[in-house]
Design an enzyme around this catalytic site. Structure first.
Site, mmCIF file in Angstrom:
data_model
loop_
_atom_site.group_PDB
_atom_site.id
_atom_site.type_symbol
_atom_site.label_atom_id
_atom_site.label_comp_id
_atom_site.label_asym_id
_atom_site.label_seq_id
_atom_site.Cartn_x
_atom_site.Cartn_y
_atom_site.Cartn_z
ATOM 1 C CE LYS A 1 -1.549 1.443 4.082
ATOM 2 N NZ LYS A 1 -1.147 2.815 4.464
ATOM 3 C CG ASN A 2 2.408 2.629 3.497
ATOM 4 O OD1 ASN A 2 1.254 2.991 3.261
ATOM 5 N ND2 ASN A 2 2.829 2.367 4.725
ATOM 6 N NE ARG B 1 -1.509 11.993 8.790
ATOM 7 C CZ ARG B 1 -1.880 13.136 9.353
ATOM 8 N NH1 ARG B 1 -3.084 13.238 9.867
ATOM 9 N NH2 ARG B 1 -1.095 14.153 9.387
ATOM 10 C CB CYS C 1 -3.581 10.878 12.687
ATOM 11 S SG CYS C 1 -3.285 9.129 12.455
ATOM 12 N NE ARG D 1 0.809 10.040 10.550
ATOM 13 C CZ ARG D 1 0.355 9.056 9.759
ATOM 14 N NH1 ARG D 1 -0.774 8.432 10.086
ATOM 15 N NH2 ARG D 1 1.004 8.691 8.681
ATOM 16 N N PRO D 2 2.069 16.401 11.786
ATOM 17 C CG PRO D 2 3.830 17.729 12.535
ATOM 18 C CD PRO D 2 3.087 16.452 12.830
ATOM 19 C CG LEU E 1 9.516 18.389 8.590
ATOM 20 C CD1 LEU E 1 10.032 17.042 9.071
ATOM 21 C CD2 LEU E 1 10.562 19.487 8.805
ATOM 22 C CG ASP F 1 3.754 1.241 9.653
ATOM 23 O OD1 ASP F 1 3.909 1.521 8.457
ATOM 24 O OD2 ASP F 1 3.461 2.088 10.517
ATOM 25 C CB ILE G 1 7.936 6.606 14.497
ATOM 26 C CG1 ILE G 1 9.184 5.742 14.253
ATOM 27 C CG2 ILE G 1 7.537 7.364 13.223
ATOM 28 C CD1 ILE G 1 10.415 6.505 13.766
ATOM 29 N NE ARG H 1 -7.118 4.022 6.016
ATOM 30 C CZ ARG H 1 -6.595 5.148 6.509
ATOM 31 N NH1 ARG H 1 -6.910 5.560 7.726
ATOM 32 N NH2 ARG H 1 -5.725 5.834 5.780
HETATM 33 C C1 EPZ Z 1 4.519 6.847 6.509
HETATM 34 O O1 EPZ Z 1 3.727 7.878 7.111
HETATM 35 C C2 EPZ Z 1 3.604 5.632 6.376
HETATM 36 N N1 EPZ Z 1 2.474 5.982 5.542
HETATM 37 C C3 EPZ Z 1 3.122 5.204 7.759
HETATM 38 O O2 EPZ Z 1 2.365 3.998 7.621
HETATM 39 C C4 EPZ Z 1 4.320 4.882 8.634
HETATM 40 O O3 EPZ Z 1 3.892 4.613 9.941
HETATM 41 C C5 EPZ Z 1 5.272 6.105 8.670
HETATM 42 O O4 EPZ Z 1 5.632 6.496 7.348
HETATM 43 C C6 EPZ Z 1 6.551 5.810 9.431
HETATM 44 O O5 EPZ Z 1 7.209 4.722 8.902
HETATM 45 C C7 EPZ Z 1 2.631 5.976 4.186
HETATM 46 O O6 EPZ Z 1 3.683 5.707 3.638
HETATM 47 C C8 EPZ Z 1 1.427 6.311 3.367
HETATM 48 P P1 EPZ Z 1 6.493 10.247 8.597
HETATM 49 P P2 EPZ Z 1 4.245 9.392 7.142
HETATM 50 O O7 EPZ Z 1 6.290 11.533 7.901
HETATM 51 O O8 EPZ Z 1 5.071 9.654 5.949
HETATM 52 C C9 EPZ Z 1 6.932 13.616 11.944
HETATM 53 C C10 EPZ Z 1 0.557 2.521 7.910
HETATM 54 O O9 EPZ Z 1 0.201 1.913 8.944
HETATM 55 N N2 EPZ Z 1 6.717 14.608 10.869
HETATM 56 O O10 EPZ Z 1 7.685 9.436 8.219
HETATM 57 O O11 EPZ Z 1 3.069 10.241 7.408
HETATM 58 C C11 EPZ Z 1 5.677 12.772 12.207
HETATM 59 O O12 EPZ Z 1 4.783 13.426 13.045
HETATM 60 C C12 EPZ Z 1 0.985 3.998 8.017
HETATM 61 O O13 EPZ Z 1 0.597 2.002 6.788
HETATM 62 C C13 EPZ Z 1 6.767 15.955 11.180
HETATM 63 O O14 EPZ Z 1 6.976 16.347 12.336
HETATM 64 O O15 EPZ Z 1 5.177 9.367 8.441
HETATM 65 C C14 EPZ Z 1 6.263 11.506 12.810
HETATM 66 O O16 EPZ Z 1 6.456 11.690 14.171
HETATM 67 C C15 EPZ Z 1 0.701 4.586 9.351
HETATM 68 N N3 EPZ Z 1 6.562 16.851 10.170
HETATM 69 C C16 EPZ Z 1 7.599 11.390 12.078
HETATM 70 O O17 EPZ Z 1 7.893 12.669 11.522
HETATM 71 C C17 EPZ Z 1 6.331 16.456 8.867
HETATM 72 O O18 EPZ Z 1 6.144 17.308 7.988
HETATM 73 C C18 EPZ Z 1 7.624 10.354 10.952
HETATM 74 O O19 EPZ Z 1 6.486 10.521 10.169
HETATM 75 C C19 EPZ Z 1 6.292 15.076 8.584
HETATM 76 C C20 EPZ Z 1 6.492 14.169 9.600
#
Ligand code: EPZ
Length: 430
Positions: free
Chosen positions: A22-23, A96, A120, A125-126, A129, A315, A337, A407
């Site tokens: 999916k990802n 998201r 969420c 999850r802002p 960045l 995950d 995370i 999902r």
């Molecule tokens: C991806 O989410 C995955 N989703 C998530 O899988 C997965 O848990 C996550 O990466 C971590 O591996 C998809 O690929 C669609 P991040 P993502 O941005 O990209 C912080 C599942 O179960 N952050 O790597 O949204 C954030 O809050 C899902 O399939 C900021 O602060 O995760 C978190 O603490 C759930 N500002 C950390 O970084 C930003 O602009 C990592 O989040 C972006 C992120």
């Protein structure tokens, strides 16, 4: 809303074929916005998030078609033109990852208006960045009525350092940079296999990306991209979920159509816990190696800390917690995370597990017998951990809100039934 009714206590045995990731499929679909030519994706999983994104792309004015194939779906996407560069709240609130249209839209069409994702279950999850990176690429960012607007005549190559490594942040900026004027270097970028898979697709479309899979990715911008055909990588989290299901039921599984090299941290941990892993046990239906897996008699309790790839994936944290309830001794699970990813602990405790949560750390004391109960799923991976607990529990477990699991897992109840589980889906209409 559908429910799962599980009768526990059965040992899993047999072969399970893993679906596409999916990802990886989600960013690949948004990459099609970068060209007016056809992009063909294969091995796309039949999960709800893919349908949600397809509705969003069609809402934008993109043509797409889906064909069922032996393994997954084949999706053809053609973004010849755009009706309106708007990702509406109704769709973004469901998923998201819709934010992944932002980079491609502003890069190709010079403008994008995307609903801000909002809160969420697993954390704040802002997307700061993503936006900071687009601004650094020369986009003008503004906000109104719960939406973010991004505008740029043409993005300009730049250097960008991620304060926090972000998977979709890396994917969004990598896609945007493919059509920028000049070269972009992303530092402290995500190294997940899904990021590498997206770079492979983009390079097939004519992009010039180097270093995907490392913390430093270089993208030389080009004037335009063309169509391409791409097979999405297997879902490493689905594979790891099934391996954990075998371990928690004392079973034996051959996992087909997966990439064992994407699972190194999970396999290492499960081997330490006491399961036997045979890599390359045979040749799978996709020509790749299969993974054979045999649970031991006893599971050892072991601490784990979630990390960015190639560390232990967040995950898989919930599924691992369910496993630790059946292990001898205490284990400490540290979630680095997301700040609120222990919702499943309370539901597992309702089944008899002994778990103490304190902020981002949880202590699991095992082995505790689990008894079937009526429980509620709160998010995708939490619901997977509840299914695993139900498989190990004595008696019947009724899981509500399984739409969460739909999902990201393709008909999990059918795949589990084929390897000996007793699990039925109860639909509202039943
Ligand atoms: C991806 O989410 C995955 N989703 C998530 O899988 C997965 O848990 C996550 O990466 C971590 O591996 C998809 O690929 C669609 P991040 P993502 O941005 O990209 C912080 C599942 O179960 N952050 O790597 O949204 C954030 O809050 C899902 O399939 C900021 O602060 O995760 C978190 O603490 C759930 N500002 C950390 O970084 C930003 O602009 C990592 O989040 C972006 C992120």
């Amino acid at each position: 809303m559908d429910k799962f009714l599980i009768t526990g206590g059965r040992r899993l045995e047999g072969n399970v074929a893993i679906s596409g990731a999916k990802n990886a499929a989600l960013p690949a679909m948004t990459a099609a916005l970068l060209t007016d030519q056809r992009v063909i994706l294969k091995n796309v999983p039949r999960v709800r998030d893919i349908s949600t994104l397809r509705s969003l792309l069609e809402d934008l004015g993109v043509d797409s078609s889906v064909t069922h194939e032996a393994h997954g779906n084949r999706i053809e996407i053609e973004a010849r033109q755009l009706l309106n560069p708007v990702a509406p709240y109704e769709l973004v609130k469901q998923m998201r990852a819709s934010v992944l249209v932002l980079g491609p839209l502003v890069a190709r069409f010079g403008q994008a208006r995307v609903s801000l994702p909002g809160g969420c279950a697993i954390g704040v999850r802002p997307i700061n960045l993503h936006l900071k990176g687009l601004e650094k690429l020369g986009a003008t960012i503004s906000f109104d009525h719960g939406y973010v607007n991004a505008r740029a005549d043409r993005l300009r190559g730049t250097d960008f350092y991620f304060d926090t490594t972000s998977v979709t942040g890396t994917e969004n900026l990598m896609m945007a940079a493919t059509l920028a004027d000049g070269t972009t270097v992303l530092e402290n970028a995500a190294r997940e296999p899904e990021v590498q898979d997206l770079a492979d697709l983009l390079n097939k479309m004519g992009a010039q990306i180097e270093g995907a899979g490392t913390h430093k990715i270089q993208i030389r911008g080009v004037a335009r991209l063309q169509g391409a055909e791409h097979t999405v990588i297997p879902d490493r989290i689905e594979a790891a979920t099934f391996l954990t299901a075998a371990a928690i039921t004392g079973g034996e599984l051959v996992v087909d159509r997966c990439h064992p090299e994407h699972l190194t941290s999970v396999l290492a941990k499960l081997e330490e816990v006491g399961v036997q892993v045979i890599r390359g046990a045979g040749q799978g239906s996709n020509g790749g190696p299969t993974l054979a897996f045999k649970a031991g008699n006893k599971l050892r309790a072991l601490d784990v800390t979630t990390q960015v790839y190639p560390g232990f994936p967040t995950d898989m944290q919930a599924q691992y917690m369910a496993l630790m309830t059946q292990a001898e001794g205490s284990s400490v699970i540290t979630e680095t995370i997301f700040e609120n990813r222990f919702m499943h602990a309370l539901e597992l405790a309702r089944m008899g597990a002994d778990i103490t949560v304190n902020g981002r750390r949880a202590v699991v004391r095992g082995k505790t017998p689990l008894s079937g109960a009526e429980i509620q799923a709160s998010d995708l991976r939490a619901s997977a951990s509840l299914v695993l607990a139900g498989l190990a529990a004595e008696g019947e477990t009724l899981i509500n809100r399984v739409y969460h699991i739909d999902r990201g897992y393709e008909r999990i109840e059918e795949k589990l039934t084929r390897v000996g589980a007793q699990i039925v889906r109860i639909s509202e209409s039943d």
